[in-house]
Motif scaffolding. Structure first.
Motif, PDB file in Angstrom:
ATOM      1  N   THR A 122       0.889  -1.267   0.453  1.00 36.88           N
ATOM      2  CA  THR A 122      -0.124  -0.026   0.358  1.00 36.88           C
ATOM      3  C   THR A 122       0.477   0.942   0.262  1.00 36.88           C
ATOM      4  OG1 THR A 122      -1.860  -1.084   1.154  1.00 36.88           O
ATOM      5  CG2 THR A 122      -1.467   1.171   1.560  1.00 36.88           C
ATOM      6  N   LYS A 123       2.380   1.238   0.744  1.00 37.42           N
ATOM      7  CA  LYS A 123       2.771   2.408   0.972  1.00 37.42           C
ATOM      8  C   LYS A 123       3.397   2.176  -0.594  1.00 37.42           C
ATOM      9  CE  LYS A 123       4.699   6.151   3.148  1.00 37.42           C
ATOM     10  NZ  LYS A 123       4.234   6.930   2.931  1.00 37.42           N
ATOM     11  N   LEU A 124       4.125   1.505  -1.109  1.00 32.52           N
ATOM     12  CA  LEU A 124       4.690   0.765  -2.084  1.00 32.52           C
ATOM     13  C   LEU A 124       3.991   2.083  -3.071  1.00 32.52           C
ATOM     14  CD1 LEU A 124       7.721   0.897  -3.463  1.00 32.52           C
ATOM     15  CD2 LEU A 124       7.014  -1.049  -3.380  1.00 32.52           C
ATOM     16  N   ALA A 125       2.785   1.078  -3.711  1.00 32.37           N
ATOM     17  CA  ALA A 125       1.607   2.092  -4.551  1.00 32.37           C
ATOM     18  C   ALA A 125       2.133   3.507  -4.825  1.00 32.37           C
ATOM     19  CB  ALA A 125       0.585   1.573  -4.399  1.00 32.37           C
ATOM     20  N   GLN A 126       1.279   4.019  -3.335  1.00 35.41           N
ATOM     21  CA  GLN A 126       1.158   5.624  -3.262  1.00 35.41           C
ATOM     22  C   GLN A 126       2.369   6.341  -3.432  1.00 35.41           C
ATOM     23  OE1 GLN A 126       2.953   7.021   0.308  1.00 35.41           O
ATOM     24  NE2 GLN A 126       2.088   9.048  -0.817  1.00 35.41           N
ATOM     25  N   GLN A 127       3.180   5.958  -3.155  1.00 34.11           N
ATOM     26  CA  GLN A 127       4.831   6.563  -3.047  1.00 34.11           C
ATOM     27  C   GLN A 127       5.218   6.741  -5.005  1.00 34.11           C
ATOM     28  OE1 GLN A 127       7.898   5.283  -0.143  1.00 34.11           O
ATOM     29  NE2 GLN A 127       9.170   7.150  -0.738  1.00 34.11           N
ATOM     30  N   LEU A 128       4.991   5.544  -5.222  1.00 36.79           N
ATOM     31  CA  LEU A 128       5.504   5.052  -6.660  1.00 36.79           C
ATOM     32  C   LEU A 128       4.953   6.319  -7.556  1.00 36.79           C
ATOM     33  CD1 LEU A 128       7.156   1.750  -7.180  1.00 36.79           C
ATOM     34  CD2 LEU A 128       8.487   4.281  -6.375  1.00 36.79           C
ATOM     35  N   SER A 129       3.040   5.600  -7.371  1.00 39.49           N
ATOM     36  CA  SER A 129       2.442   6.520  -8.108  1.00 39.49           C
ATOM     37  C   SER A 129       2.499   7.948  -8.503  1.00 39.49           C
ATOM     38  CB  SER A 129       1.294   6.456  -7.635  1.00 39.49           C
ATOM     39  OG  SER A 129       1.099   7.940  -6.191  1.00 39.49           O
ATOM     40  N   GLU A 130       3.658   8.662  -7.298  1.00 37.11           N
ATOM     41  CA  GLU A 130       4.406   9.870  -8.326  1.00 37.11           C
ATOM     42  C   GLU A 130       5.230   9.734  -9.535  1.00 37.11           C
ATOM     43  OE1 GLU A 130       6.108  11.141  -4.532  1.00 37.11           O
ATOM     44  OE2 GLU A 130       4.287  11.172  -3.163  1.00 37.11           O
TER      45      GLU A 130
ATOM     46  N   ILE B 260       4.340   4.912 -11.851  1.00 38.17           N
ATOM     47  CA  ILE B 260       4.688   3.420 -11.416  1.00 38.17           C
ATOM     48  C   ILE B 260       3.634   2.682 -10.488  1.00 38.17           C
ATOM     49  CG2 ILE B 260       5.823   0.836 -10.259  1.00 38.17           C
ATOM     50  CD1 ILE B 260       8.643   3.999 -10.949  1.00 38.17           C
ATOM     51  N   ARG B 261       3.029   1.294 -11.006  1.00 40.83           N
ATOM     52  CA  ARG B 261       1.636   1.016 -10.966  1.00 40.83           C
ATOM     53  C   ARG B 261       2.159  -0.337 -10.149  1.00 40.83           C
ATOM     54  NH1 ARG B 261      -2.020   0.051 -16.062  1.00 40.83           N
ATOM     55  NH2 ARG B 261      -0.142  -0.692 -16.636  1.00 40.83           N
ATOM     56  N   VAL B 262       1.622   0.110  -8.967  1.00 38.12           N
ATOM     57  CA  VAL B 262       1.617  -1.328  -7.115  1.00 38.12           C
ATOM     58  C   VAL B 262       0.384  -2.002  -7.240  1.00 38.12           C
ATOM     59  CG1 VAL B 262       2.625  -2.104  -5.326  1.00 38.12           C
ATOM     60  CG2 VAL B 262       3.782   0.159  -7.195  1.00 38.12           C
ATOM     61  N   THR B 263      -0.326  -3.159  -7.803  1.00 38.15           N
ATOM     62  CA  THR B 263      -0.824  -4.017  -7.186  1.00 38.15           C
ATOM     63  C   THR B 263      -1.014  -4.883  -6.139  1.00 38.15           C
ATOM     64  OG1 THR B 263      -2.196  -3.199  -9.570  1.00 38.15           O
ATOM     65  CG2 THR B 263      -3.472  -4.490  -8.208  1.00 38.15           C
ATOM     66  N   GLY B 264      -2.030  -4.761  -5.207  1.00 35.46           N
ATOM     67  CA  GLY B 264      -2.322  -5.975  -4.053  1.00 35.46           C
ATOM     68  C   GLY B 264      -3.400  -6.769  -4.323  1.00 35.46           C
ATOM     69  N   LEU B 265      -2.365  -8.627  -4.793  1.00 35.95           N
ATOM     70  CA  LEU B 265      -3.687  -9.169  -5.119  1.00 35.95           C
ATOM     71  C   LEU B 265      -3.644  -9.768  -3.244  1.00 35.95           C
ATOM     72  CD1 LEU B 265      -1.591 -10.859  -7.957  1.00 35.95           C
ATOM     73  CD2 LEU B 265      -3.282  -9.040  -8.089  1.00 35.95           C
ATOM     74  N   TYR B 266      -4.985 -10.404  -2.798  1.00 37.10           N
ATOM     75  CA  TYR B 266      -5.146 -10.864  -2.170  1.00 37.10           C
ATOM     76  C   TYR B 266      -6.315 -12.485  -2.599  1.00 37.10           C
ATOM     77  CZ  TYR B 266      -4.225  -7.189   0.443  1.00 37.10           C
ATOM     78  OH  TYR B 266      -3.378  -5.597   0.694  1.00 37.10           O
ATOM     79  N   PRO B 267      -5.472 -12.787  -3.157  1.00 40.65           N
ATOM     80  CA  PRO B 267      -6.324 -14.457  -3.082  1.00 40.65           C
ATOM     81  C   PRO B 267      -6.857 -14.946  -2.013  1.00 40.65           C
ATOM     82  CG  PRO B 267      -4.482 -14.660  -3.730  1.00 40.65           C
ATOM     83  CD  PRO B 267      -4.216 -13.228  -3.393  1.00 40.65           C
ATOM     84  N   PRO B 268      -7.621 -15.894  -2.032  1.00 43.74           N
ATOM     85  CA  PRO B 268      -7.759 -17.392  -0.920  1.00 43.74           C
ATOM     86  C   PRO B 268      -6.674 -18.314  -1.266  1.00 43.74           C
ATOM     87  CG  PRO B 268      -9.838 -17.175  -2.623  1.00 43.74           C
ATOM     88  CD  PRO B 268      -8.263 -16.141  -2.592  1.00 43.74           C
ATOM     89  N   ASP B 269      -6.870 -19.442  -0.849  1.00 47.61           N
ATOM     90  CA  ASP B 269      -6.384 -20.526  -0.767  1.00 47.61           C
ATOM     91  C   ASP B 269      -6.476 -20.589  -2.561  1.00 47.61           C
ATOM     92  OD1 ASP B 269      -5.617 -21.250   1.605  1.00 47.61           O
ATOM     93  OD2 ASP B 269      -6.523 -22.727   1.978  1.00 47.61           O
TER      94      ASP B 269
END
Length: 111
Positions: free
Chosen positions: A32-40, A43-52
């Motif tokens: 989350t922090k990296l996405a906010q910082q690199l958006s400037e 650069i896009r950063v996405t967190g994926l939250y899959p189950p098993d």
């Protein structure tokens, strides 16, 4: 960043070790922090939250899967989601994707 549903706040539907939960929450905060910082820098950063999910089925079409909740997701579903995110225009930033699906514990309880 593939984090895990265990990194979602207040998610407790897993028998994973508390250290696993802790590491996934740390990775979620970092992403989350990296996405906010690199958006400037556009650069896009996405967190994926899959189950098993199963790593098998990479060659199986996602459309041929049974109904949602009847079995674990396969790796192809995760890959198709990543590909979707990567093919969006640069002006589109998808910061997080939360998947729905059963855990191994859910499926074991049904059998």
């Amino acid at each position: 960043s593939i984090i895990s549903s265990c990194g979602i706040p207040n998610f407790t539907d897993s028998i994973a070790h508390p250290a696993f939960f802790a590491s996934k929450h740390g990775l979620s905060g970092f992403t989350t922090k990296l996405a906010q910082q690199l958006s400037e820098e556009n650069i896009r950063v996405t967190g994926l939250y899959p189950p098993d999910f199963e790593l098998t089925g990479l060659d199986t079409s996602v459309d041929s899967q049974p109904r949602m909740g009847e079995r674990l997701m396969n790796g192809r579903s995760i890959w198709e989601t990543i590909r979707f995110v990567l093919t969006q225009p640069r002006s589109c930033h998808i910061s997080s994707i939360y998947f729905q699906g059963p855990t191994r514990e859910d499926l074991n309880a049904r059998s």
